[in-house]
Design an enzyme around this catalytic site. Sequence first.
Site, PDB file in Angstrom:
ATOM      1  N   THR A 242       1.904   2.969  -3.752  1.00 51.48           N
ATOM      2  CA  THR A 242       1.037   2.422  -3.724  1.00 51.48           C
ATOM      3  C   THR A 242       0.060   3.406  -4.417  1.00 51.48           C
ATOM      4  O   THR A 242      -0.734   4.413  -3.475  1.00 51.48           O
ATOM      5  CB  THR A 242       0.372   1.730  -2.828  1.00 51.48           C
ATOM      6  OG1 THR A 242       1.243   0.858  -2.348  1.00 51.48           O
ATOM      7  CG2 THR A 242      -0.331   0.972  -2.626  1.00 51.48           C
TER       8      THR A 242
ATOM      9  N   GLY B 136      -1.806  -8.147  -4.609  1.00 50.09           N
ATOM     10  CA  GLY B 136      -1.621  -6.359  -5.236  1.00 50.09           C
ATOM     11  C   GLY B 136      -1.260  -4.783  -4.592  1.00 50.09           C
ATOM     12  O   GLY B 136      -0.094  -5.708  -3.740  1.00 50.09           O
ATOM     13  N   GLU B 137      -1.222  -3.857  -4.900  1.00 48.05           N
ATOM     14  CA  GLU B 137      -0.824  -2.971  -3.470  1.00 48.05           C
ATOM     15  C   GLU B 137       1.268  -2.477  -3.609  1.00 48.05           C
ATOM     16  O   GLU B 137       1.042  -1.634  -2.779  1.00 48.05           O
ATOM     17  CB  GLU B 137      -0.687  -3.607  -1.972  1.00 48.05           C
ATOM     18  CG  GLU B 137      -2.717  -3.787  -1.997  1.00 48.05           C
ATOM     19  CD  GLU B 137      -3.267  -4.673  -0.161  1.00 48.05           C
ATOM     20  OE1 GLU B 137      -4.590  -4.961   0.368  1.00 48.05           O
ATOM     21  OE2 GLU B 137      -2.208  -4.174   0.190  1.00 48.05           O
ATOM     22  N   GLY B 138       1.929  -3.277  -4.155  1.00 52.04           N
ATOM     23  CA  GLY B 138       3.115  -3.307  -4.249  1.00 52.04           C
ATOM     24  C   GLY B 138       3.416  -4.474  -3.730  1.00 52.04           C
ATOM     25  O   GLY B 138       5.382  -4.760  -3.025  1.00 52.04           O
TER      26      GLY B 138
END
Length: 357
Positions: A66, A322-324
Amino acid sequence: MNHELRSVIDAINPVDQSLMAAAQAHLDNLTKPRGSLGRLEELAARLYCIAGGRRPLRVDPARVFTVAGDHGVSAEGVSPFPQEVTRQMVLNFANGGAGINVLCRTAGVDLRVVDAGCLGGPFPEHPALIQRKVAEGTASIARGPAMSLETCEKALLLGISLAEEAAADGCRCVGTGDMGISNTTPSTALYCAYLGLDPADITGPGAGLAGEAVRHKVEVIRRALEVNRHIVEAGDPVATLAALGGIEIATLAGLVIGAARHGLACVIDGFISTAAFTAAWKICPDVRGYCFLSHASAEPGYRSVVDALNAQPLLHLGLRLGEGTGGALAMFLMRAAADIFNDMATFADAGVSEADD
């Protein structure tokens, strides 16, 4: 192009698609009707090709990066969140309290948080945080290039080094994740530049815009494309990334390139990560065979993006964090696909009669 970057790209071997037939033959010989495991079979076959036909297939250890960075375009009013949230969320990641932390723990995936371009000085030392700041944020893309070509190349090389370190640690799969307030704006601009899409068709709410605020965001992206038009029209994908991207986006593009260089499967997260993948693909088309789009982002323009890429995401869960997070979830599917390929019995092994042709 930077000599070091060029040497990495030149060393990338395309995935050997000729192995697909052998992979499918093995899958067809397992104790199930042909094709009955759907896209898990496609995943397994692609992993077999990435592995060069070596068995058993391995996804683990798997690691999500991230990567965080700030954006000068935040000053144009394109996000409802203040810019300091980027820094605050990096601390939240480091302390284990964010969505990506929970999902990586659930999926059995290692997480590394990277400060590639946050505003402010160093963070407090933390074992979960990699501090390799390329620069403190970017300039506003609505007023000129986001960063210099040199800064962009440094970010790409940072991402490549992250992939190299993951490979040295034995990882077989890496995933992309992002954090950066306002980063849907440069991502949308990159899609327009690389894929010929129109801002009005693909600009979405990001972290919570609505109505007139979305229309303002469209106009900011149009200004960015116009002020940087001479760079985009020159056709250099690295220069385009420098003009319209972000430091975390360029770092993630480097991670994709580095994963391909080291023969790692690379799981792409959502709207921002797919922009990084698109940049990496434009810089080096051979990365595509190593990459998997994890999920269909709920950002309204994402369908147009995947259509333009001729790609098919794995999951449809309405995610837009998001963030992974989508990547961590998709890694479980990839692990399942590898286990099916490795561990299911063949008809002969199990003494099960095959279907008549």
